[in-house]
Scaffold this active site. Structure first.
Site, PDB file in Angstrom:
ATOM      1  N   CYS A  78     -15.629  47.911   6.931  1.00  0.00           N
ATOM      2  CA  CYS A  78     -15.958  47.754   8.195  1.00  0.00           C
ATOM      3  C   CYS A  78     -17.299  48.331   8.475  1.00  0.00           C
ATOM      4  O   CYS A  78     -17.612  49.685   8.602  1.00  0.00           O
ATOM      5  CB  CYS A  78     -14.968  48.522   9.238  1.00  0.00           C
ATOM      6  SG  CYS A  78     -15.336  48.672  10.769  1.00  0.00           S
ATOM      7  N   CYS A 225     -17.636  42.437  15.106  1.00  0.00           N
ATOM      8  CA  CYS A 225     -17.417  42.803  13.738  1.00  0.00           C
ATOM      9  C   CYS A 225     -18.402  42.633  12.652  1.00  0.00           C
ATOM     10  O   CYS A 225     -19.128  41.679  12.559  1.00  0.00           O
ATOM     11  CB  CYS A 225     -16.199  41.731  13.053  1.00  0.00           C
ATOM     12  SG  CYS A 225     -15.412  41.884  11.849  1.00  0.00           S
TER      13      CYS A 225
END
Length: 291
Positions: A78, A225
């Site tokens: 992430c 993202c």
């Protein structure tokens, strides 16, 4: 009672990607999927990803980080969350260069003179069995996959790449012209992706700019993202449609992605924002802890 009961947390975001950070280096309690889901509930601290810091496993690293999606599943990477973690640990330690370990490998992070944090996301993976896909494709710049009627597919021929997580990138003229909330779950769980996949709509604006929207595996529609921005930038450069360094615009803001030529590492640079800190109420996890 579980690892998160009465545990302090920090709520942050990376260009709208909602991140919760918990420091478990002292307790090292394992977070269960039920706990991760409970923590993301409205009475907890709703998030896209929860970044849990554990005692370091490798010399020279600050922590081992487990990354949880709000559905309780684990993610390998992430990028926006890593920038948030780097910002917090940098503030705690005074260090401008930091190294962490995740299930996707060891990641270096550093703070620039402009105050923005950069994460070295490592090398992209392109082989069909590294992404992974359910069947072999020798060229993953465009695979045979479509949604909609055979003679007039709504989306088709995505590029696929692993940037710590599996990603499928569909090239479109307008990222807002598609009902991603409808198509995203279908494609995320398509049989082609045995470990599910992040689904991104990408529009190439110029040789130096891309616009994307992403349905994130395990989290759903997201304002940002980081690994998807990296995947889209790499996929576009592989097709010779952009340069190796681009600005990627997401609903929550902009990231700079540089697919460094000398070692093929992907560098992601962007801002982070602190929202609030708090402590998880133990009552949130009573059902999660029940046998």
């Amino acid at each position: 009672m579980g690892a998160l009961a009465n545990q302090s947390f920090v709520k942050m975001n990376g260009i709208g990607n909602e991140i919760v950070v918990v420091d478990l280096r002292a307790s090292a309690g394992k977070i269960t999927p039920d706990e991760a889901r409970a923590a993301a509930a409205p009475a907890g601290a709703p998030y896209d990803q929860l970044m849990a810091l554990y005692p370091p496993r490798s010399p020279g690293t600050e922590a081992f980080i487990r990354i949880y999606n709000n559905d309780g599943s684990e993610a390998g990477a992430c990028g926006n969350g890593m920038r948030c973690v780097a910002s917090l640990v940098s503030e705690q330690t005074g260090k401008s260069k930091l190294t962490f370990e995740t299930n996707a490998g060891v990641l270096n992070c550093w703070k620039g003179e402009d105050g923005l944090f950069t994460v070295d996301m490592g090398k992209p993976k392109f082989a069909w069995n590294e992404i992974p896909l359910a069947e072999e494709f020798r060229d993953t710049r465009a695979i045979e996959l479509q949604i909609g009627p055979i003679d007039a597919p709504v989306l088709h021929s995505p590029a696929v790449v692993n940037m710590g997580n599996p990603h499928a990138i569909f090239w479109v003229d307008d990222v807002n012209a598609y009902d991603l909330a409808r198509f995203g779950p279908l494609l995320e769980n398509h049989p082609m992706f045995p470990e599910r996949a992040n689904i991104t709509l990408a529009h190439i604006v110029s040789r130096d700019a891309i616009t994307i929207r992403t349905w994130e595996r395990g989290a759903g529609l997201t304002k940002a993202c980081g690994s998807a921005a990296c995947a889209a930038a790499v996929a576009a450069a592989r097709l010779k449609r952009t340069n190796r360094k681009v600005k990627v615009t997401l609903p929550g803001g902009e990231l700079t992605i540089d697919w460094r030529e000398r070692d093929d590492h992907v560098l992601m640079t962007g801002p982070v924002a602190f929202e609030f800190s708090g402590t998880f109420d133990a009552k949130l996890f009573e059902k999660a802890a029940a046998p």
